[in-house]
Design a protein around this motif. Structure first.
Motif, PDB file in Angstrom:
ATOM      1  N   GLY A   1       0.758  -1.202  -0.007  1.00  0.00           N
ATOM      2  CA  GLY A   1      -0.029   0.067  -0.185  1.00  0.00           C
ATOM      3  C   GLY A   1       0.810   1.130   0.138  1.00  0.00           C
ATOM      4  N   LYS A   2       2.014   1.329  -0.652  1.00  0.00           N
ATOM      5  CA  LYS A   2       3.033   2.433  -0.599  1.00  0.00           C
ATOM      6  C   LYS A   2       3.132   3.019  -1.908  1.00  0.00           C
ATOM      7  CE  LYS A   2       4.325   1.741   3.531  1.00  0.00           C
ATOM      8  NZ  LYS A   2       3.776   2.497   4.518  1.00  0.00           N
ATOM      9  N   ILE A   3       2.096   2.932  -2.893  1.00  0.00           N
ATOM     10  CA  ILE A   3       2.027   3.353  -4.310  1.00  0.00           C
ATOM     11  C   ILE A   3       1.617   4.709  -4.118  1.00  0.00           C
ATOM     12  CG2 ILE A   3       1.029   3.579  -6.495  1.00  0.00           C
ATOM     13  CD1 ILE A   3       1.533   0.702  -6.724  1.00  0.00           C
ATOM     14  N   LEU A   4       2.142   5.744  -4.533  1.00  0.00           N
ATOM     15  CA  LEU A   4       1.761   7.317  -4.253  1.00  0.00           C
ATOM     16  C   LEU A   4       0.345   7.580  -5.279  1.00  0.00           C
ATOM     17  CD1 LEU A   4       5.110   9.154  -3.793  1.00  0.00           C
ATOM     18  CD2 LEU A   4       3.424   8.421  -2.052  1.00  0.00           C
ATOM     19  N   THR A   5      -0.471   6.933  -5.141  1.00  0.00           N
ATOM     20  CA  THR A   5      -1.659   7.363  -5.977  1.00  0.00           C
ATOM     21  C   THR A   5      -2.381   8.757  -5.254  1.00  0.00           C
ATOM     22  OG1 THR A   5      -3.082   6.022  -4.209  1.00  0.00           O
ATOM     23  CG2 THR A   5      -2.287   4.979  -6.386  1.00  0.00           C
ATOM     24  N   ARG A   6      -3.368   9.229  -6.035  1.00  0.00           N
ATOM     25  CA  ARG A   6      -3.756  10.576  -5.676  1.00  0.00           C
ATOM     26  C   ARG A   6      -4.320  10.648  -4.262  1.00  0.00           C
ATOM     27  NH1 ARG A   6      -6.017  13.539 -11.289  1.00  0.00           N
ATOM     28  NH2 ARG A   6      -3.885  13.587 -12.213  1.00  0.00           N
TER      29      ARG A   6
ATOM     30  N   SER B   1     -13.941   8.440  -9.530  1.00  0.00           N
ATOM     31  CA  SER B   1     -13.835   8.064  -8.147  1.00  0.00           C
ATOM     32  C   SER B   1     -12.509   8.698  -7.602  1.00  0.00           C
ATOM     33  CB  SER B   1     -13.691   6.605  -8.211  1.00  0.00           C
ATOM     34  OG  SER B   1     -14.926   5.765  -8.454  1.00  0.00           O
ATOM     35  N   LYS B   2     -12.376   8.500  -6.364  1.00  0.00           N
ATOM     36  CA  LYS B   2     -11.037   8.754  -5.799  1.00  0.00           C
ATOM     37  C   LYS B   2     -10.187   7.825  -6.133  1.00  0.00           C
ATOM     38  CE  LYS B   2      -9.344   9.297  -0.969  1.00  0.00           C
ATOM     39  NZ  LYS B   2      -9.802   9.477   0.474  1.00  0.00           N
ATOM     40  N   GLU B   3      -8.869   8.337  -6.645  1.00  0.00           N
ATOM     41  CA  GLU B   3      -7.648   7.326  -7.004  1.00  0.00           C
ATOM     42  C   GLU B   3      -7.287   6.658  -5.854  1.00  0.00           C
ATOM     43  OE1 GLU B   3      -4.994   8.311 -10.507  1.00  0.00           O
ATOM     44  OE2 GLU B   3      -3.445   8.247  -8.729  1.00  0.00           O
ATOM     45  N   SER B   4      -7.344   5.513  -5.892  1.00  0.00           N
ATOM     46  CA  SER B   4      -6.472   4.563  -4.868  1.00  0.00           C
ATOM     47  C   SER B   4      -5.933   3.406  -5.348  1.00  0.00           C
ATOM     48  CB  SER B   4      -7.518   4.073  -3.603  1.00  0.00           C
ATOM     49  OG  SER B   4      -8.437   3.208  -4.185  1.00  0.00           O
ATOM     50  N   CYS B   5      -5.014   2.729  -4.689  1.00  0.00           N
ATOM     51  CA  CYS B   5      -4.399   1.604  -5.422  1.00  0.00           C
ATOM     52  C   CYS B   5      -5.516   0.572  -6.033  1.00  0.00           C
ATOM     53  CB  CYS B   5      -3.361   0.781  -4.482  1.00  0.00           C
ATOM     54  SG  CYS B   5      -2.301  -0.248  -5.376  1.00  0.00           S
ATOM     55  N   GLY B   6      -6.435   0.172  -5.035  1.00  0.00           N
ATOM     56  CA  GLY B   6      -7.508  -0.814  -5.712  1.00  0.00           C
ATOM     57  C   GLY B   6      -8.261  -0.370  -6.919  1.00  0.00           C
TER      58      GLY B   6
END
Length: 139
Positions: free
Chosen positions: A79-84, A104-109
């Motif tokens: 869970g360390k990718i720098l997503t928005r 949508s909100k940008e997350s890793c998933g």
């Protein structure tokens, strides 16, 4: 004569230095003498200690992927990718919407699995590989 003495003293120093490692893993010199076969692997496993295996280990270890792919996979798993959704915490941006779909909100998933663009890519890849199912979520 001096060279032989120097080599012998070097070997003795190495043996004495190794003794502390053997003692650290709970073995004695007498234990090593009784071994029928010496195993570097057995010593290494004792030195490295017990650790819990994680279910995603085979995804990252012994994988034929390019190093950068494996690095991104490793970051995603932890869970360390720098997503928005993470960037505002670092003061980099205020915009948290997905750059691909803007829905949508940008997350890793979201970025890898639930974004409409990613779902299309996954479905085409699964179809191409002959896997009869739709894309799943991150979990």
């Amino acid at each position: 004569m001096g060279t032989i003495f120097h080599q012998a003293s070097w070997v003795i120093k190495k043996i004495l230095k190794a003794t502390k490692y053997v003692e650290h893993i709970g073995l004695r010199e007498a234990d090593l003498v009784t071994w029928e076969q010496f195993s570097i692997k057995a010593i290494y496993m004792k030195l490295s200690g017990e650790f819990q295996r994680v279910p995603w280990r085979r995804l990252v270890c012994n994988n034929g992927g390019a190093p950068r792919w494996l690095f991104i996979l490793f970051l995603a798993i932890w869970g360390k990718i720098l997503t928005r959704d993470r960037l505002p915490k670092r003061g980099c941006t205020e915009n948290t919407s997905c750059a691909l779909c803007d829905d949508s909100k940008e997350s890793c998933g979201h970025l890898f699995f639930t974004c409409s663009f990613s779902v299309q890519v996954w479905n085409k890849l699964l179809l191409w590989q002959g896997i009869p199912r739709t894309a799943l979520n991150w979990q």
